[in-house]
Write a protein that holds these residues in place. Structure first.
Motif, mmCIF file in Angstrom:
data_model
loop_
_atom_site.group_PDB
_atom_site.id
_atom_site.type_symbol
_atom_site.label_atom_id
_atom_site.label_comp_id
_atom_site.label_asym_id
_atom_site.label_seq_id
_atom_site.Cartn_x
_atom_site.Cartn_y
_atom_site.Cartn_z
ATOM 1 N N ILE A 1 0.842 -1.203 0.000
ATOM 2 C CA ILE A 1 0.000 0.000 0.000
ATOM 3 C C ILE A 1 0.874 1.249 0.000
ATOM 4 C CG2 ILE A 1 -1.696 1.315 1.335
ATOM 5 C CD1 ILE A 1 -2.936 -1.334 2.198
ATOM 6 N N ASP A 2 2.019 1.206 0.674
ATOM 7 C CA ASP A 2 2.928 2.356 0.648
ATOM 8 C C ASP A 2 3.383 2.653 -0.778
ATOM 9 O OD1 ASP A 2 3.878 2.914 3.749
ATOM 10 O OD2 ASP A 2 3.258 0.859 3.388
ATOM 11 N N ARG A 3 3.676 1.620 -1.549
ATOM 12 C CA ARG A 3 4.062 1.837 -2.947
ATOM 13 C C ARG A 3 2.904 2.394 -3.750
ATOM 14 N NH1 ARG A 3 6.767 -3.128 -5.856
ATOM 15 N NH2 ARG A 3 6.062 -1.805 -7.571
ATOM 16 N N PRO B 1 4.613 8.541 17.052
ATOM 17 C CA PRO B 1 5.547 7.969 16.081
ATOM 18 C C PRO B 1 4.948 6.738 15.400
ATOM 19 C CG PRO B 1 6.140 7.263 18.271
ATOM 20 C CD PRO B 1 4.979 8.209 18.436
ATOM 21 N N SER B 2 5.502 6.401 14.244
ATOM 22 C CA SER B 2 5.021 5.212 13.532
ATOM 23 C C SER B 2 5.270 3.941 14.325
ATOM 24 C CB SER B 2 5.686 5.113 12.156
ATOM 25 O OG SER B 2 7.087 5.003 12.276
ATOM 26 N N GLY C 1 0.386 8.797 2.837
ATOM 27 C CA GLY C 1 0.712 7.805 3.860
ATOM 28 C C GLY C 1 0.564 8.305 5.269
ATOM 29 N N ASP C 2 0.480 9.623 5.469
ATOM 30 C CA ASP C 2 0.255 10.146 6.815
ATOM 31 C C ASP C 2 -1.122 9.710 7.328
ATOM 32 O OD1 ASP C 2 2.701 11.378 6.848
ATOM 33 O OD2 ASP C 2 1.925 13.417 6.576
ATOM 34 N N ALA D 1 2.981 1.428 6.447
ATOM 35 C CA ALA D 1 4.115 1.043 7.298
ATOM 36 C C ALA D 1 4.908 2.230 7.805
ATOM 37 C CB ALA D 1 5.043 0.104 6.514
ATOM 38 N N ARG D 2 4.991 3.319 7.023
ATOM 39 C CA ARG D 2 5.942 4.371 7.367
ATOM 40 C C ARG D 2 5.322 5.757 7.195
ATOM 41 N NH1 ARG D 2 8.297 0.881 4.053
ATOM 42 N NH2 ARG D 2 8.114 2.333 2.310
ATOM 43 N N PRO D 3 4.242 6.071 7.891
ATOM 44 C CA PRO D 3 3.735 7.446 7.803
ATOM 45 C C PRO D 3 4.783 8.430 8.316
ATOM 46 C CG PRO D 3 2.718 6.286 9.643
ATOM 47 C CD PRO D 3 3.504 5.262 8.877
ATOM 48 N N SER D 4 4.911 9.564 7.643
ATOM 49 C CA SER D 4 5.859 10.565 8.148
ATOM 50 C C SER D 4 5.383 11.127 9.473
ATOM 51 C CB SER D 4 6.052 11.689 7.126
ATOM 52 O OG SER D 4 4.968 12.599 7.114
ATOM 53 N N LYS D 5 4.082 11.039 9.712
ATOM 54 C CA LYS D 5 3.529 11.480 10.996
ATOM 55 C C LYS D 5 2.154 10.874 11.203
ATOM 56 C CE LYS D 5 2.757 15.846 8.630
ATOM 57 N NZ LYS D 5 3.653 15.416 7.544
#
Length: 323
Positions: free
Chosen positions: A37-39, A108-109, A271-272, A76-80
């Protein structure tokens, strides 16, 4: 359509639910073992729409067997991860000064945990309680946006349990008494006479951002399948007991106003995650009169959150004394 992230045999697999009762393995549909999903969120809007159309129109049999799957946070990796504090009419009713704009905190993530995962609490922390909320996953950069534009930046909606520890917050709070003659300019609170020189400082990093304090998922329901995010019933359960019953209609600041206001302070990126305020109305007031009575260090084995059109998020409660 709904999308979820899972891990099967050590590999991340994206699952799609098109509403037909079949869980599609999106990696098989796209013939792309590395797809996440991040991609998907990294793609521009036309490319992303093409991928979603491919999933929606797939007529094969790429069915996923979820029995051995581990549910992951959808992103997996939201900036915030941004939460909105006290965004419910219940709290605005209690406020000495009515809230004129949303207030925020960050997590944090690493605080995220997926559906079925454990919320880890140490009874020594004192009170820890759930906060069932609607969340949004951002799909396009959002900066200085008006309310009419803000919802267009949402990729989809998910569930967040904003686990909160007033016990840790108390440990991370301090009262400073300023020397006589130094003015205390704190217009947000009522002072108790001319000799009230106290400054109250509270830091929320641990009370909101401790590991496992952001259960999220399991699904992201795509934006177009949620016609009105401000009219969704939200329910919370402790084991099998309904303990909170509320609606996003009772948010003091609706979803689009939150996103617009927030975008004027910080740029939201694909992604946030933004979650909008807790359900606060008790469903079992004889047992749990307020949300703070639902103490996860003492009560229950599981906590669950349901949001209309989004799904259900279940997590076990793990009580462990930490060194």
């Amino acid at each position: 359509m709904k999308l979820a992230s899972t891990r099967v045999d050590g590999a991340v697999r994206v699952i799609a639910d098109r509403g037909d009762g079949v869980a599609l393995d999106v990696n098989d549909v796209l013939d792309d073992p590395a797809f996440t999903i991040d991609r998907l969120l990294d793609l521009d809007e036309p490319a992303r729409a093409a991928v979603v159309d491919t999933i929606a129109s797939h007529d094969g049999h790429a069915v996923s067997d979820l029995r051995g799957a581990v549910w992951l946070p959808p992103v997996a990796r939201p900036s915030k991860i941004v939460g909105v504090a006290l965004n419910n009419d219940v709290f605005n009713y209690l406020a000495v000064r009515k809230m004129s704009a949303p207030m925020y905190f960050l997590a944090p993530s690493t605080s995220m945990v997926g559906h079925g995962g454990a919320i880890e609490v140490d009874p020594a922390w004192g009170l820890v309680h759930p906060e069932p909320e609607l969340g949004a996953v951002i799909g396009a950069p959002l900066r200085h946006a008006g309310p009419d534009q803000a919802l267009d930046a949402v990729f989809g909606y998910t569930i967040v349990n904003d686990v909160t520890s007033p016990g840790l917050k108390a440990a991370d709070s301090v009262e400073l008494v300023m020397p006589e003659g130094i003015t205390v300019d704190e217009p947000w609170r009522t002072t108790r006479g001319d000799d009230d020189r106290s400054l109250y400082l509270t830091y929320h990093a641990r009370s909101k951002g401790t590991d496992t304090f952001t259960p999220i998922g399991p699904w992201i329901t795509l934006r177009d399948d949620v016609p009105d995010p401000n009219d969704l019933e939200v329910r919370a359960y402790l084991d099998d007991t309904l303990v909170l019953l509320d609606s996003t209609a009772n948010l003091t600041f609706p979803v689009e106003r939150v996103l617009s206001h927030l975008s004027r302070s910080m740029t939201l990126l694909p992604g946030d995650v933004v979650h909008f305020g807790t359900a606060a109305r008790p469903a079992d007031p004889d047992r749990f009169a307020t949300i703070r009575a639902i103490d996860l260090t003492r009560h229950g084995d599981t906590v669950s959150v349901e949001v209309d059109r989004i799904g259900r998020l279940d997590n076990v409660i793990s009580r462990t004394t930490r060194a």
